[in-house]
Motif scaffolding. Structure first.
Motif, PDB file in Angstrom:
ATOM      1  N   UNK A 294       0.830  -1.196   0.000  1.00 20.76           N
ATOM      2  CA  UNK A 294       0.000   0.000   0.000  1.00 20.76           C
ATOM      3  C   UNK A 294       0.868   1.251   0.000  1.00 20.76           C
ATOM      4  N   UNK A 295       0.557   2.199  -0.869  1.00 21.54           N
ATOM      5  CA  UNK A 295       1.326   3.445  -0.869  1.00 21.54           C
ATOM      6  C   UNK A 295       0.992   4.251   0.384  1.00 21.54           C
ATOM      7  N   UNK A 296       1.917   5.093   0.801  1.00 18.35           N
ATOM      8  CA  UNK A 296       1.650   5.898   1.993  1.00 18.35           C
ATOM      9  C   UNK A 296       0.523   6.881   1.715  1.00 18.35           C
ATOM     10  N   UNK A 297      -0.175   7.226   2.755  1.00 17.78           N
ATOM     11  CA  UNK A 297      -1.266   8.202   2.633  1.00 17.78           C
ATOM     12  C   UNK A 297      -0.665   9.548   2.265  1.00 17.78           C
ATOM     13  N   UNK A 298      -1.374  10.302   1.451  1.00 18.97           N
ATOM     14  CA  UNK A 298      -0.860  11.630   1.080  1.00 18.97           C
ATOM     15  C   UNK A 298      -0.755  12.532   2.305  1.00 18.97           C
ATOM     16  N   UNK A 299       0.258  13.353   2.306  1.00 17.14           N
ATOM     17  CA  UNK A 299       0.487  14.258   3.408  1.00 17.14           C
ATOM     18  C   UNK A 299      -0.436  15.461   3.284  1.00 17.14           C
ATOM     19  N   UNK A 300      -0.926  15.949   4.417  1.00 14.68           N
ATOM     20  CA  UNK A 300      -1.769  17.138   4.367  1.00 14.68           C
ATOM     21  C   UNK A 300      -0.933  18.417   4.472  1.00 14.68           C
ATOM     22  N   UNK A 301       0.367  18.257   4.712  1.00 13.94           N
ATOM     23  CA  UNK A 301       1.260  19.413   4.764  1.00 13.94           C
ATOM     24  C   UNK A 301       1.540  19.873   3.352  1.00 13.94           C
ATOM     25  N   UNK A 302       1.556  21.141   3.160  1.00 17.34           N
ATOM     26  CA  UNK A 302       1.821  21.664   1.821  1.00 17.34           C
ATOM     27  C   UNK A 302       3.119  22.417   1.760  1.00 17.34           C
TER      28      UNK A 302
END
Length: 74
Positions: free
Chosen positions: A66-74
């Protein structure tokens, strides 16, 4: 023999559970197990154990890929 009958009944219950909840193809049919390994209770138990291990390995592979969850940090 009482134990033989109860042992076969227990293995049938476990087989039904594996067939219902594990991925298709991890457990050969009873006929295949009898033809490849033999008709003893231990032969059936070994096939069931192998099916459980194969299922766990598949689940671990799915989790590892499973790929890592997208980061919410921009």
């Amino acid at each position: 023999m009482k134990n033989d009958h109860e042992g076969r009944a227990a293995l049938r219950l476990i087989r039904a559970t594996v067939e219902e909840h594990c991925p298709p193809g991890v457990l050969p049919s009873e006929e295949a197990v009898n033809g490849i390994h033999g008709p003893s209770l231990m032969d059936e138990a070994e096939a069931l154990a192998a099916a459980i291990v194969a299922t766990v390995e598949r689940l671990q592979l799915q989790t590892a890929v499973k790929p890592p969850a997208p980061s919410i940090k921009a």
